[in-house]
Motif scaffolding. Structure first.
Motif, PDB file in Angstrom:
ATOM      1  N   PHE A  90     -20.899  21.750  -4.392  1.00 24.26           N
ATOM      2  CA  PHE A  90     -22.307  21.385  -4.427  1.00 24.26           C
ATOM      3  C   PHE A  90     -22.901  21.467  -3.020  1.00 24.26           C
ATOM      4  O   PHE A  90     -22.183  21.379  -2.029  1.00 24.26           O
ATOM      5  N   THR A  91     -24.226  21.616  -2.965  1.00 24.22           N
ATOM      6  CA  THR A  91     -24.951  21.548  -1.708  1.00 24.22           C
ATOM      7  C   THR A  91     -25.921  20.378  -1.760  1.00 24.22           C
ATOM      8  O   THR A  91     -26.726  20.270  -2.683  1.00 24.22           O
ATOM      9  N   VAL A 131     -16.171  16.590   2.168  1.00 24.23           N
ATOM     10  CA  VAL A 131     -17.252  17.300   2.844  1.00 24.23           C
ATOM     11  C   VAL A 131     -16.652  18.508   3.555  1.00 24.23           C
ATOM     12  O   VAL A 131     -15.510  18.481   4.032  1.00 24.23           O
ATOM     13  N   ASP A 132     -17.414  19.585   3.597  1.00 22.03           N
ATOM     14  CA  ASP A 132     -16.956  20.829   4.231  1.00 22.03           C
ATOM     15  C   ASP A 132     -16.949  20.648   5.743  1.00 22.03           C
ATOM     16  O   ASP A 132     -17.921  20.950   6.435  1.00 22.03           O
ATOM     17  N   THR A 133     -15.843  20.143   6.257  1.00 23.00           N
ATOM     18  CA  THR A 133     -15.759  19.753   7.668  1.00 23.00           C
ATOM     19  C   THR A 133     -15.925  20.927   8.616  1.00 23.00           C
ATOM     20  O   THR A 133     -16.572  20.826   9.659  1.00 23.00           O
ATOM     21  N   ASN A 134     -15.351  22.078   8.272  1.00 24.94           N
ATOM     22  CA  ASN A 134     -15.450  23.236   9.175  1.00 24.94           C
ATOM     23  C   ASN A 134     -16.571  24.197   8.779  1.00 24.94           C
ATOM     24  O   ASN A 134     -16.682  25.291   9.344  1.00 24.94           O
ATOM     25  N   ASN A 135     -17.379  23.795   7.805  1.00 24.20           N
ATOM     26  CA  ASN A 135     -18.584  24.559   7.436  1.00 24.20           C
ATOM     27  C   ASN A 135     -18.311  26.016   7.077  1.00 24.20           C
ATOM     28  O   ASN A 135     -19.111  26.908   7.404  1.00 24.20           O
ATOM     29  N   ASN A 136     -17.190  26.268   6.386  1.00 26.71           N
ATOM     30  CA  ASN A 136     -16.904  27.650   5.990  1.00 26.71           C
ATOM     31  C   ASN A 136     -17.194  27.904   4.511  1.00 26.71           C
ATOM     32  O   ASN A 136     -16.974  29.000   4.008  1.00 26.71           O
ATOM     33  N   GLY A 137     -17.669  26.874   3.807  1.00 21.86           N
ATOM     34  CA  GLY A 137     -18.047  27.049   2.416  1.00 21.86           C
ATOM     35  C   GLY A 137     -16.904  27.013   1.424  1.00 21.86           C
ATOM     36  O   GLY A 137     -17.129  27.132   0.216  1.00 21.86           O
ATOM     37  N   SER A 138     -15.666  26.842   1.905  1.00 18.74           N
ATOM     38  CA  SER A 138     -14.496  26.812   1.025  1.00 18.74           C
ATOM     39  C   SER A 138     -13.713  25.528   1.252  1.00 18.74           C
ATOM     40  O   SER A 138     -13.626  25.037   2.387  1.00 18.74           O
ATOM     41  N   THR A 143      -7.964  19.893   5.993  1.00 17.31           N
ATOM     42  CA  THR A 143      -9.011  20.068   7.001  1.00 17.31           C
ATOM     43  C   THR A 143     -10.286  19.337   6.601  1.00 17.31           C
ATOM     44  O   THR A 143     -10.852  18.558   7.373  1.00 17.31           O
ATOM     45  N   ASP A 144     -10.735  19.584   5.388  1.00 19.76           N
ATOM     46  CA  ASP A 144     -11.960  18.934   4.921  1.00 19.76           C
ATOM     47  C   ASP A 144     -11.697  17.450   4.677  1.00 19.76           C
ATOM     48  O   ASP A 144     -10.651  17.058   4.159  1.00 19.76           O
ATOM     49  N   LEU A 145     -12.665  16.636   5.038  1.00 18.89           N
ATOM     50  CA  LEU A 145     -12.513  15.185   5.057  1.00 18.89           C
ATOM     51  C   LEU A 145     -12.943  14.575   3.730  1.00 18.89           C
ATOM     52  O   LEU A 145     -14.019  14.888   3.204  1.00 18.89           O
ATOM     53  N   GLU A 146     -12.095  13.688   3.187  1.00 20.69           N
ATOM     54  CA  GLU A 146     -12.482  12.947   1.988  1.00 20.69           C
ATOM     55  C   GLU A 146     -13.524  11.909   2.373  1.00 20.69           C
ATOM     56  O   GLU A 146     -13.360  11.167   3.365  1.00 20.69           O
ATOM     57  N   VAL A 147     -14.613  11.828   1.620  1.00 24.71           N
ATOM     58  CA  VAL A 147     -15.730  10.952   1.978  1.00 24.71           C
ATOM     59  C   VAL A 147     -16.272  10.238   0.741  1.00 24.71           C
ATOM     60  O   VAL A 147     -16.042  10.657  -0.394  1.00 24.71           O
ATOM     61  N   THR A 160     -22.251  20.948   2.519  1.00 24.07           N
ATOM     62  CA  THR A 160     -21.483  21.400   1.368  1.00 24.07           C
ATOM     63  C   THR A 160     -20.477  20.317   1.002  1.00 24.07           C
ATOM     64  O   THR A 160     -19.752  19.811   1.861  1.00 24.07           O
ATOM     65  N   VAL A 161     -20.463  19.969  -0.282  1.00 24.96           N
ATOM     66  CA  VAL A 161     -19.614  18.885  -0.775  1.00 24.96           C
ATOM     67  C   VAL A 161     -18.741  19.428  -1.909  1.00 24.96           C
ATOM     68  O   VAL A 161     -19.226  20.153  -2.786  1.00 24.96           O
ATOM     69  N   PHE A 162     -17.461  19.067  -1.892  1.00 21.74           N
ATOM     70  CA  PHE A 162     -16.523  19.508  -2.915  1.00 21.74           C
ATOM     71  C   PHE A 162     -16.096  18.324  -3.776  1.00 21.74           C
ATOM     72  O   PHE A 162     -15.705  17.283  -3.250  1.00 21.74           O
ATOM     73  N   VAL A 163     -16.187  18.490  -5.092  1.00 22.47           N
ATOM     74  CA  VAL A 163     -15.580  17.537  -6.019  1.00 22.47           C
ATOM     75  C   VAL A 163     -14.260  18.157  -6.455  1.00 22.47           C
ATOM     76  O   VAL A 163     -14.227  19.252  -7.022  1.00 22.47           O
ATOM     77  N   VAL A 164     -13.165  17.465  -6.163  1.00 23.20           N
ATOM     78  CA  VAL A 164     -11.814  18.008  -6.368  1.00 23.20           C
ATOM     79  C   VAL A 164     -11.082  17.120  -7.372  1.00 23.20           C
ATOM     80  O   VAL A 164     -11.080  15.883  -7.241  1.00 23.20           O
ATOM     81  N   ALA A 165     -10.467  17.732  -8.374  1.00 23.33           N
ATOM     82  CA  ALA A 165      -9.817  16.957  -9.430  1.00 23.33           C
ATOM     83  C   ALA A 165      -8.626  17.713 -10.003  1.00 23.33           C
ATOM     84  O   ALA A 165      -8.479  18.923  -9.796  1.00 23.33           O
TER      85      ALA A 165
END
Length: 353
Positions: A90-91, A131-138, A143-147, A160-165
């Protein structure tokens, strides 16, 4: 209405023209900015120019709270049964005219139509937000931080935010799980900590303070002007549906040879294990077959094992490549892959004791 200054202390068109020359931002002029303009009146008395008279007016720009959340891409996230760390993206965009924090909540849909027309019929597990910590869209594990919130998002900035399940194991093709991400504006506060809940200003406007106005639209599961916005995405399962058939035929016997042989002691039996994968699903890979033989037969090591053979009209063909193994009374072999709609076999022979 903003308080007028003395004489003609209204905001002039010229002042707005000056403001308009600044770079345009979707969020507009930053909250807390002071807008000042001065009006000048020139006049004459008896054709003699008099000293000009002027008046000024100043007011602070109020805070307009606005946020959007949008699914990245326009397709469902295709997953496999038992898959871990499946990602929907998501953005979150801060359209406010001030830096804000945004609390994040990922909720699971319960039935009904999901984001991409499928019907929600299962829940994912171990749901987390990154959250997309390194701003690469993936999504990058480690690397990416749980928030649980976005910290100090500047006006007009996006994250950019990732929902991971994780996906449960026992699911069939077409199963759908819908998820909704909601971002709720919070006070900017101090970097590194989530700010307090926003409160919309009621009553008349004050020229010298910064009021708060909610300007967000209605998201997928929230109302307009609630300092929040929500958007949906979903996971759709693509599974392999395997059907296993084990058949046997008599190849020869000690009395009749290969002419109408019978299953008597000393007869050679050919076993065929066929693995069919239903059409419309996912391909199956590394299909490991293990077939323990009964003590009443002896494996025919002289014939060997043949893998990745074919079937015609339900009958195993005498094809395939040599492979597999026999150990401790068990015949084993691995089919490299079985595509959706395809059938592959493992063949071997044994002698009746």
């Amino acid at each position: 209405m903003k308080k007028p200054g003395r004489l003609l202390g209204s905001v002039s068109a010229a002042a707005f023209a000056i403001l308009a020359s600044s770079p345009a931002l979707a969020s507009g002029t930053l909250a807390g900015s002071t807008i000042t303009n001065t009006v000048t009146v020139n006049y004459q008395v008896g054709s003699v120019a008099q000293t000009a008279t002027s008046a000024s007016n100043s007011f602070k720009v109020d805070r307009k709270v606005n946020v959007t959340v949008a699914e990245t891409g326009s397709a469902t996230t295709q997953v496999s049964p038992g898959q871990t760390a499946a990602v929907t993206t998501f953005t979150v965009t801060n359209l406010s005219n001030a830096a804000l924090d945004f609390a994040l909540v990922a909720a699971q849909q319960s039935g009904g139509t999901a984001a991409h027309s499928g019907t929600d019929n299962f829940d994912v597990t171990n749901v987390k937000i990154y959250v997309d910590t390194n701003n690469n869209g993936s999504y990058d594990p480690g690397t990416d931080l749980e928030v649980s919130y976005l910290d100090e998002v500047a006006a007009d900035a996006s994250k950019t935010v990732f929902v991971v399940a994780d996906i449960p194991l026992s699911l069939s093709t077409g199963s759908v799980a819908g998820v909704t991400l909601t971002a709720t504006g919070r006070e900017g506060g101090t970097a590194g900590s989530q700010g307090a809940a926003l409160v919309e200003t009621t009553g008349a406007d004050s020229a010298n303070t910064v009021d708060t106005v909610f300007a967000d639209g209605a998201g997928s599961s929230d109302s307009a002007r609630d300092a929040a916005y929500s958007a949906k995405d979903d996971y759709t399962v693509l599974a392999a549906a395997l059907t296993i058939v084990k058949s046997s035929k008599v190849i020869s016997d000690p009395l009749n040879g290969t002419t109408n042989p019978k299953a008597i002691p000393g007869a050679t039996i050919e076993y065929c294990i066929s693995v069919a994968n239903a059409a419309g699903g996912a391909g199956a890979s590394n299909v490991a077959i293990s077939d323990p033989l009964p003590v009443t037969v002896t494996y025919d090591s002289g014939y060997g094992i043949f893998l990745n053979g074919t079937v015609t009209s339900g009958v195993c063909n005498a094809d395939g490549a040599a492979g597999g193994s026999y150990s401790s009374g068990t015949v084993s072999g691995t089919l490299s892959s079985v595509a959706a709609g395809a059938t592959k076999t493992m063949r071997f022979r044994a002698v009746i004791n």
